[in-house]
Design a protein around this motif. Sequence first.
Motif: not given
Length: 555
Positions: A284-292
């Motif tokens: 599955c697709t996700l976002g950018d958890s660590d904001a890098d």
Amino acid sequence: MSLARTARRAALLLALAPIAGAQHVKWTFGQDFATPGDLVGRSVALLHDAAGAGQHGVVVGAPGDTDGVYGGSVWVLRGDGSAAVLHNHHGVAGSELGYAVAAIGDVNGGGHEDYATGEPGSDIAAPDAGGFIVWSGATGNVLFERSGPKAGARLGEVLAPAGDVNDDGFDDFLVGAPSWDGPLGALDADRGYVALYSGNTGAILKSWTGAHDGDRLGAALSKLPDLNGDGVAEFALGEPGLEVGSPFSIIDAGGCRVYSGATQNLLVEVTGTGGSEGLGSSICTLGDSDADGKLEFAVGGPGWSSGKGRVTVYEGKTATVVTTLLGWDLASEDHFGAAVGPAGDLDKDGHDDLIVLAHAISSPISSGYGRALSGADWSLFSINFPGLPGSGLGTSLASGFDISGDGWPDAVVGLPNASLGEDAGFVRGYDFVSHAGDMGVPAFGPVTLDIYGTKMFPGGQADLLVTGAPPNKPVYLMASLHQMPLPFKGGTIVPDMSVGLVFALPADAGGRVFIPGIPGGAPAVTAIYVQAAMKSIDAPQGWWLTNAVFVNFYP
């Protein structure tokens, strides 16, 4: 006192307490009509704008639903919690319509998201060649259908959106046939096959075949975020049967191929590290958890460590490992990672969260379970996401956005083997918010009060909703740190109003009062008791009362 100040004071008061409870079942579909063998919930998908005017829907597949006449069924339901049927389709005998379903974007430029249904048992082109049908999300009419390219292909076992990969203004999609055999037939079984189809024309843009027998290429398919920064979404193909390494290979370690959406060239391939891990069984697709700035995706390996299972989160076009997530470890064959799905932002902290399902096939009750995990730090939201004994939890999951219109993400889970192992099946619609605790005092009249959101630690938030009130009339919100139930106009007021506060808030034209974004946190653990009252000419003594709830807030 001004209305704005009143609303602020109400929000401030409510912010002194967290909410009890956990995610809960909002609706079910299939329990009242499914019969043995129907497999209701073998596949599920969320559909944007299914009913128009921004009303979303749910697609449900039941490939075993025949009633002695047809070959599988698919329903499109309202996502508002009513589960009302918008469209219903039946396959021809033996076709297994609904084995897979997917929302595939707007393929005809009609302004609504359209959907596809697999029928891997279809014999139209050749015995068990399979195929799929693409339907208009606006009307439920057939847009086009295609058949598998050879006998036994079983095309349509897996479906997924791909985005607009050829930049023609129409969304494209992926179709998998993991049971596809190689040129030697049964001696070269289950290589797998995936085709990328144009949503505009229905033509094959590109196709891939597994390199070895048993690879099962296409067992999982997923659209991914734009990992390489070229403005086009990528896509991934799972191959959970892949053998890794030479000369001493790791059998069924599995893998996941990531392709550029713009060029359809391979960007990166990740592989499992343990025997029978089956990496690539779910994606599955996700976002950018660590904001890098590097977007992420999750891949399930449910066979890892003798079937305990795990999920690996990768980021960017090089697929760097971000974290590895383990299951509840109820037993040696939980198969954690059997299904994965984006949760949306469950706690509204700006991070996309993750849902993982496990079959738990060797636990004492063999019911399966799910976990919701924070995309900020991968901590656990809840493990109380239960299946039923032998229900097949982990077969299908659809999640990632708000379909009910309450402002919080939802999820839909199929339990196709439910009904005491007779494979009748049904579907559950979940929300993942906590709800205010019920005081056991029901509403007096057609009015309800709900406070729902995250648990109310600092940084948490919740929404307050009153429904069923007289339109455009005042609703009196009562709140107190203490309770003292007293009779009132035929009902019971629970908050102790000798030390409480009352706020007058106007209902809208639909009889609703809505206060969003109430913040969490308190100097000490605090409970607040809340109820609402309103005048009505229809009430026996002139007043209606909502149910009473309590809200717990934490430091």
